[in-house]
Design an enzyme around this catalytic site. Structure first.
Site, PDB file in Angstrom:
ATOM      1  N   GLU A 217      10.605  16.893  13.988  1.00  0.00           N
ATOM      2  CA  GLU A 217      11.050  16.560  12.636  1.00  0.00           C
ATOM      3  C   GLU A 217      10.336  17.499  11.657  1.00  0.00           C
ATOM      4  O   GLU A 217       9.110  17.466  11.533  1.00  0.00           O
ATOM      5  CB  GLU A 217      10.711  15.106  12.314  1.00  0.00           C
ATOM      6  CG  GLU A 217      11.243  14.679  10.966  1.00  0.00           C
ATOM      7  CD  GLU A 217      10.963  13.215  10.655  1.00  0.00           C
ATOM      8  OE1 GLU A 217       9.827  12.774  10.879  1.00  0.00           O
ATOM      9  OE2 GLU A 217      11.880  12.531  10.167  1.00  0.00           O
TER      10      GLU A 217
ATOM     11  N   GLU B  54       9.518   1.880  10.808  1.00  0.00           N
ATOM     12  CA  GLU B  54      10.652   2.777  10.554  1.00  0.00           C
ATOM     13  C   GLU B  54      10.048   4.171  10.535  1.00  0.00           C
ATOM     14  O   GLU B  54       9.279   4.505   9.635  1.00  0.00           O
ATOM     15  CB  GLU B  54      11.321   2.392   9.235  1.00  0.00           C
ATOM     16  CG  GLU B  54      12.756   2.856   9.153  1.00  0.00           C
ATOM     17  CD  GLU B  54      12.888   4.155   8.406  1.00  0.00           C
ATOM     18  OE1 GLU B  54      12.940   5.211   9.090  1.00  0.00           O
ATOM     19  OE2 GLU B  54      12.907   4.128   7.180  1.00  0.00           O
TER      20      GLU B  54
ATOM     21  N   CYS C  51      14.040  10.577   6.514  1.00  0.00           N
ATOM     22  CA  CYS C  51      14.013  10.311   7.959  1.00  0.00           C
ATOM     23  C   CYS C  51      15.424  10.290   8.540  1.00  0.00           C
ATOM     24  O   CYS C  51      15.600  10.470   9.732  1.00  0.00           O
ATOM     25  CB  CYS C  51      13.252   9.030   8.257  1.00  0.00           C
ATOM     26  SG  CYS C  51      13.740   7.685   7.199  1.00  0.00           S
TER      27      CYS C  51
ATOM     28  N   LYS D  38       0.874  -1.186   0.000  1.00  0.00           N
ATOM     29  CA  LYS D  38       0.000   0.000   0.000  1.00  0.00           C
ATOM     30  C   LYS D  38       0.903   1.226   0.000  1.00  0.00           C
ATOM     31  O   LYS D  38       1.368   1.670   1.047  1.00  0.00           O
ATOM     32  CB  LYS D  38      -0.880  -0.026   1.260  1.00  0.00           C
ATOM     33  CG  LYS D  38      -2.247   0.634   1.130  1.00  0.00           C
ATOM     34  CD  LYS D  38      -2.219   2.107   0.779  1.00  0.00           C
ATOM     35  CE  LYS D  38      -1.834   2.995   1.935  1.00  0.00           C
ATOM     36  NZ  LYS D  38      -1.610   4.398   1.500  1.00  0.00           N
TER      37      LYS D  38
HETATM   38  P1  ADP Z   1       3.771  11.164   6.210  1.00  0.00           P
HETATM   39  O1  ADP Z   1       3.444  11.947   7.430  1.00  0.00           O
HETATM   40  O2  ADP Z   1       5.198  11.035   5.923  1.00  0.00           O
HETATM   41  O3  ADP Z   1       2.878  11.485   5.030  1.00  0.00           O
HETATM   42  P2  ADP Z   1       2.237   8.931   7.054  1.00  0.00           P
HETATM   43  O4  ADP Z   1       2.704   8.216   8.265  1.00  0.00           O
HETATM   44  O5  ADP Z   1       1.032   9.778   7.149  1.00  0.00           O
HETATM   45  O6  ADP Z   1       3.491   9.674   6.511  1.00  0.00           O
HETATM   46  O7  ADP Z   1       1.997   7.904   5.871  1.00  0.00           O
HETATM   47  C1  ADP Z   1       2.868   6.837   5.561  1.00  0.00           C
HETATM   48  C2  ADP Z   1       2.041   5.712   4.962  1.00  0.00           C
HETATM   49  O8  ADP Z   1       1.102   5.277   5.933  1.00  0.00           O
HETATM   50  C3  ADP Z   1       1.211   6.109   3.720  1.00  0.00           C
HETATM   51  O9  ADP Z   1       1.169   5.001   2.838  1.00  0.00           O
HETATM   52  C4  ADP Z   1      -0.156   6.353   4.334  1.00  0.00           C
HETATM   53  O10 ADP Z   1      -1.204   6.189   3.406  1.00  0.00           O
HETATM   54  C5  ADP Z   1      -0.203   5.286   5.395  1.00  0.00           C
HETATM   55  N1  ADP Z   1      -1.144   5.547   6.494  1.00  0.00           N
HETATM   56  C6  ADP Z   1      -1.462   6.744   7.044  1.00  0.00           C
HETATM   57  N2  ADP Z   1      -2.373   6.583   8.028  1.00  0.00           N
HETATM   58  C7  ADP Z   1      -2.624   5.242   8.121  1.00  0.00           C
HETATM   59  C8  ADP Z   1      -3.463   4.424   8.945  1.00  0.00           C
HETATM   60  N3  ADP Z   1      -4.227   4.947   9.888  1.00  0.00           N
HETATM   61  N4  ADP Z   1      -3.459   3.090   8.733  1.00  0.00           N
HETATM   62  C9  ADP Z   1      -2.682   2.532   7.780  1.00  0.00           C
HETATM   63  N5  ADP Z   1      -1.868   3.241   6.983  1.00  0.00           N
HETATM   64  C10 ADP Z   1      -1.834   4.583   7.137  1.00  0.00           C
END
Ligand code: ADP
Length: 452
Positions: free
Chosen positions: A355, A229, A263, A154
């Site tokens: 960050e 990570e 990161c 995903k």
């Molecule tokens: P960033 O802040 O760097 O955008 P995120 O942690 O929001 O990173 O997103 C990293 C990944 O996690 C993306 O693929 C995002 O779609 C997914 N993601 C975000 N929220 C959720 C959740 N509640 N459950 C599963 N996957 C998630």
């Protein structure tokens, strides 16, 4: 079904419009991955090795196409995207080779023979971020598939294009249908199904610490395996006895690479007080030569930020700073943020603690070794870091005292597929890369056979 409009962050032109998957689509992909499980886990190790190598070679043959797609989708300079595409192939080759080398053991016991097996987990959910889309996907695809699991990938919904292409290339290379599935949709609904669905035995995540904590809570229900990570606020520690020319020349890359959307970015630059002004002057001169502009130009060192929303998030930090240096950005469309260097007396400013994920360096003075270690460790994160010194014993003392998982001496190096990568404290859980990561994609089974 809602549509997703992806824009080139350097031009704001529409790059692609694609439908969002639904939760039902995700469920179907998970079922498909589970159905492919038996066939994949019983492919002979030599054949699994061969198929993964063919996948790696197919990626290498499409490296330019993948690189261009990545650059247009997320703004990474084309030189870095090309490096990433080839690193995807190298990573897949490394784990292809690991298929036949991740062996169990026999253990001396009374009354029989005892042996261990590394069994595949089953379906593994891979949730990846937007900053290094195809590269980070390969860090998880390589070990997951090598260990005999099937996967549902995903990708981040704003940068899915290279992950979709990797799925196509896997089929082209001969991976059986259902082994590698790619589902593009929002994290909190479609991605979350990987946490909820009982057929998914493990989630491997790279992303923000906030979401990582949520996944950890969600996985608790089924005691689902999870590796994380997460974020970082890493330190680049420069001692007075370092090669200051070399340290200063490397400092922009350590923090501004990928527009700071990394990161491992060394966003805190700790400099010994006796050389503070001298180093800062050299650092600013090196940053001033850092070429920001069109990411399709091979001479460009830094492109735009990934989206308008992310630019707004970075500006919320940087607009309150009084920088000692602010770089130039191109006129016209695009999500540009200049490279920025600011000085702080200590760790109290929020820009030293949180960050930012943008091209902003905070430079902080320290007095001695103990002071450097104290400031370095005064963070909830502990991902990476660097130490610059000509004194080998000091380098060893400091790296052992640093609360960080991935450290380099007189270098910015962070991630190599053959060496373990991961964080202390709130930077993560588990490790990526090296043979160690295979333990995170397998269950260790022990079998005792009586000889009596
Ligand atoms: P960033 O802040 O760097 O955008 P995120 O942690 O929001 O990173 O997103 C990293 C990944 O996690 C993306 O693929 C995002 O779609 C997914 N993601 C975000 N929220 C959720 C959740 N509640 N459950 C599963 N996957 C998630």
């Amino acid at each position: 079904m809602s549509a997703l409009i992806l824009r080139n962050p350097a031009t704001e032109a529409v790059v692609a419009e694609l439908p969002h998957a639904t939760v039902e689509d995700m469920d179907a992909a998970i079922v498909r991955a589970a159905a492919a499980g038996d066939a994949w886990r019983t492919v002979s190790p030599a054949d699994r090795n061969r198929l993964l190598r063919r996948f790696a070679d197919t990626v290498a043959a499409h490296a330019d196409e993948l690189a261009e797609l990545e650059t247009r989708n997320m703004g990474m300079p084309i030189g870095s995207s090309r490096w990433c595409a080839n690193a995807v192939a190298d990573t897949l080759h490394y784990f292809a080779g690991a298929v036949e080398k991740h062996a169990g053991s026999t253990i001396p016991v009374a009354g029989g023979v005892d042996m261990t097996f590394h069994e595949p987990l089953g379906v593994v959910g891979l949730i990846t971020p937007w900053n290094f889309p195809m590269l980070i996907a390969s860090w998880k695809l390589g070990p997951a598939l090598a260990a005999g699991n099937t996967v549902v990938l995903k990708p981040a919904e704003i940068t899915p294009l290279t992950s979709i292409r990797l799925g196509e290339l896997a089929l082209e290379a001969g991976l059986p249908e259902g082994v590698l599935n790619v589902v593009v949709g929002p994290g909190s609904t479609v991605g979350w199904r990987l946490v909820e669905h009982p057929l998914v035995r493990k989630v491997a995540f790279t992303g923000s610490t906030v979401v990582g904590k949520r996944l950890m809570q969600g996985c608790a229900d089924q005691v689902k395996r999870l590796t994380l990570e997460l974020g970082g606020k890493s330190a680049n520690i420069v001692f007075a006895d370092a090669d200051l020319e070399k340290a200063a020349a490397a400092a922009p890359g350590a923090v501004f690479d990928n527009s700071g959307q990394d990161c491992c970015s060394r966003s805190r630059v700790l400099v010994q007080r006796s050389v503070f002004d001298e180093f800062l002057e050299k650092f600013v001169a090196a940053a001033a030569a850092w070429k920001v502009g069109d990411p399709m130009d091979t001479a460009t060192a830094m492109g735009p930020l990934v989206t308008a929303d992310h630019l707004a998030r970075v500006l919320a930090y940087s607009r309150d700073l009084q920088p000692v240096f602010t770089g130039e950005v191109p006129d016209g469309p695009g999500y540009w943020h200049p490279v920025m260097i600011a000085v702080a007396d200590d760790m109290s400013p929020v820009a030293c603690r949180e960050e930012i994920f943008g091209p902003v360096a905070m430079v902080i003075p320290f007095d001695d070794e103990a002071d450097a270690v104290r400031i370095c460790n005064d963070s909830e994160y502990g991902l990476s870091g660097s130490v610059w010194t000509r004194d080998g014993a000091r380098a060893l003392r400091v790296v052992r005292a640093m609360e960080a998982g991935t450290i380099s001496v007189n270098s910015n190096s962070s991630v190599r597929y053959a060496t373990p990568f991961g964080g202390f404290k709130q930077s993560g859980l588990g490790r990526e890369h090296s043979m160690h990561v295979l333990d995170h994609y397998t269950e260790l089974k022990n079998v005792f056979i009586s000889t009596e």
